[in-house]
Scaffold this active site. Structure first.
Site, mmCIF file in Angstrom:
data_model
loop_
_atom_site.group_PDB
_atom_site.id
_atom_site.type_symbol
_atom_site.label_atom_id
_atom_site.label_comp_id
_atom_site.label_asym_id
_atom_site.label_seq_id
_atom_site.Cartn_x
_atom_site.Cartn_y
_atom_site.Cartn_z
ATOM 1 N N SER A 1 0.849 -1.190 0.000
ATOM 2 C CA SER A 1 0.000 0.000 0.000
ATOM 3 C C SER A 1 0.883 1.238 0.000
ATOM 4 O O SER A 1 1.646 1.470 0.947
ATOM 5 C CB SER A 1 -0.880 0.020 1.251
ATOM 6 O OG SER A 1 -1.383 1.335 1.430
ATOM 7 N N HIS B 1 -1.371 -1.387 -4.271
ATOM 8 C CA HIS B 1 -2.618 -1.023 -3.580
ATOM 9 C C HIS B 1 -2.664 0.490 -3.338
ATOM 10 O O HIS B 1 -1.734 1.060 -2.760
ATOM 11 C CB HIS B 1 -2.669 -1.793 -2.253
ATOM 12 C CG HIS B 1 -3.928 -1.645 -1.480
ATOM 13 N ND1 HIS B 1 -5.054 -2.422 -1.718
ATOM 14 C CD2 HIS B 1 -4.260 -0.827 -0.443
ATOM 15 C CE1 HIS B 1 -6.012 -2.092 -0.866
ATOM 16 N NE2 HIS B 1 -5.559 -1.116 -0.080
ATOM 17 N N ASP C 1 -4.833 3.568 -1.626
ATOM 18 C CA ASP C 1 -5.866 3.862 -0.636
ATOM 19 C C ASP C 1 -6.455 5.245 -0.878
ATOM 20 O O ASP C 1 -5.822 6.261 -0.590
ATOM 21 C CB ASP C 1 -5.270 3.781 0.771
ATOM 22 C CG ASP C 1 -5.037 2.342 1.183
ATOM 23 O OD1 ASP C 1 -5.994 1.545 1.100
ATOM 24 O OD2 ASP C 1 -3.902 1.998 1.557
ATOM 25 N N MET D 1 -9.108 8.021 0.031
ATOM 26 C CA MET D 1 -9.922 8.434 1.183
ATOM 27 C C MET D 1 -10.474 9.834 0.937
ATOM 28 O O MET D 1 -9.759 10.693 0.408
ATOM 29 C CB MET D 1 -9.057 8.444 2.453
ATOM 30 C CG MET D 1 -8.359 7.119 2.717
ATOM 31 S SD MET D 1 -7.449 7.165 4.267
ATOM 32 C CE MET D 1 -6.600 5.579 4.211
ATOM 33 N N HIS E 1 -8.495 0.926 -3.676
ATOM 34 C CA HIS E 1 -9.393 0.715 -2.531
ATOM 35 C C HIS E 1 -10.096 2.036 -2.234
ATOM 36 O O HIS E 1 -9.474 2.982 -1.747
ATOM 37 C CB HIS E 1 -8.513 0.239 -1.361
ATOM 38 C CG HIS E 1 -9.248 0.021 -0.077
ATOM 39 N ND1 HIS E 1 -8.589 -0.222 1.111
ATOM 40 C CD2 HIS E 1 -10.573 0.001 0.215
ATOM 41 C CE1 HIS E 1 -9.478 -0.389 2.076
ATOM 42 N NE2 HIS E 1 -10.686 -0.247 1.561
ATOM 43 N N MET F 1 -12.204 4.222 -0.218
ATOM 44 C CA MET F 1 -12.813 4.493 1.090
ATOM 45 C C MET F 1 -13.502 5.839 0.987
ATOM 46 O O MET F 1 -13.090 6.837 1.590
ATOM 47 C CB MET F 1 -11.719 4.483 2.175
ATOM 48 C CG MET F 1 -11.222 3.077 2.469
ATOM 49 S SD MET F 1 -9.659 3.072 3.344
ATOM 50 C CE MET F 1 -8.537 3.163 1.957
ATOM 51 N N MET G 1 -11.410 -6.008 6.096
ATOM 52 C CA MET G 1 -10.586 -4.998 6.772
ATOM 53 C C MET G 1 -10.198 -5.544 8.148
ATOM 54 O O MET G 1 -11.063 -5.936 8.933
ATOM 55 C CB MET G 1 -11.354 -3.681 6.936
ATOM 56 C CG MET G 1 -11.624 -2.923 5.651
ATOM 57 S SD MET G 1 -10.142 -2.556 4.676
ATOM 58 C CE MET G 1 -9.197 -1.537 5.816
ATOM 59 N N ASP H 1 -6.378 -6.382 4.899
ATOM 60 C CA ASP H 1 -5.785 -5.051 4.823
ATOM 61 C C ASP H 1 -5.844 -4.389 6.204
ATOM 62 O O ASP H 1 -6.930 -4.192 6.753
ATOM 63 C CB ASP H 1 -6.580 -4.229 3.801
ATOM 64 C CG ASP H 1 -6.011 -2.849 3.549
ATOM 65 O OD1 ASP H 1 -4.944 -2.521 4.101
ATOM 66 O OD2 ASP H 1 -6.646 -2.092 2.774
#
Ligand code: DX5
Ligand code: ZN
Length: 222
Positions: free
Chosen positions: A8, A33, A35, A37, A66, A68, A137, A175
């Site tokens: 990540s 990966h 992330d 957000m 991913h 979020m 998660m 993760d």
């Protein structure tokens, strides 16, 4: 099913993300990966499609994004256009997971669903046939460097047995707080994709960290 390691980049130097992607690629990662957000679904803010696009030419590995974020469907087109290969949406952010999954598939990417620690695996049983990964998660999403929640081991087992019964091609991904101590635990419970930020980019040598994490997970399976 072989073990896959997904570094990540959340834990990498944000001033040199292109380099971090290259280093992870050369270090033996299976996927990268990302992330994403939005400061609403989780209390932290990272980046959007332009960042994915900016580093796309640094690696040929699959980009595992991913999301979020609230209303993930608003951005799926832009993420696929930026070069994402897999989009993971959160069940908690989607009133209609099936529809959003179909939209992602329609754009030519693979679709995966993530579950926060409190969300039962049963939430996704009926969309599992279309999923590439089921992401359990193992921390509450939003930040790197948190501790693996021990109660998630049983949930990984539940997820793995549901996946084996409904869609054995789908992988169980974990993760959050994944390191040399927790990867074997998650592997024994049935996870096959290991996302790790701190354990990889926080280590002095990314290639060694990827190799050691892979060995730890594989070692648990023999
Ligand atoms: C957490 C993110 C993770 C995070 C993992 O919200 O989804 O991907 O980067 O970081 P570590 O491995 O440091 O727990
Ligand atoms: Zn993540």
């Amino acid at each position: 099913m072989s073990v896959q390691i997904a570094p990540s980049i959340l834990a990498a130097d944000f001033g040199r993300l292109g380099e971090a992607v290259e280093i992870a690629d050369r270090g033996g990662a299976d996927l990268i990966h990302f992330d994403v957000m939005d400061g609403k679904f989780v209390p932290n803010l990272t980046f959007g499609p332009p960042l994915v696009k900016a580093v796309r030419n640094r690696s040929r590995l699959p980009f595992d994004v991913h999301l979020m974020i609230e209303r993930p469907w608003d951005l799926i087109h832009d993420f696929v256009a930026a070069g994402a290969n897999n989009l993971t949406i959160h069940a908690e952010a989607c009133p209609d997971i099936h529809r959003t999954v179909q939209q992602i598939l329609g754009l030519g990417a693979t679709a995966s669903v993530a579950l926060n620690p409190h969300t039962p695996v049963e939430m996704v049983r009926h969309v599992l046939p279309d999923l590439f990964h089921l992401l359990i998660m193992t921390v509450s999403p939003g930040f790197g460097g948190q501790a693996y929640i021990e109660a998630m081991t049983e949930k990984i087992e539940e997820a793995a047995s549901m996946v084996a019964a409904v869609n054995p091609q789908c992988r169980v991904q974990v993760d959050g707080g994944i390191d040399l101590a927790t990867a074997p635990i998650a592997a024994r419970a049935g996870a096959t994709i290991f996302v790790a930020g701190s354990a990889i980019f926080g280590s002095p040598n990314v290639a060694d960290a990827i190799r050691d994490l892979r060995k730890a997970a594989e070692g648990a399976l023999v």
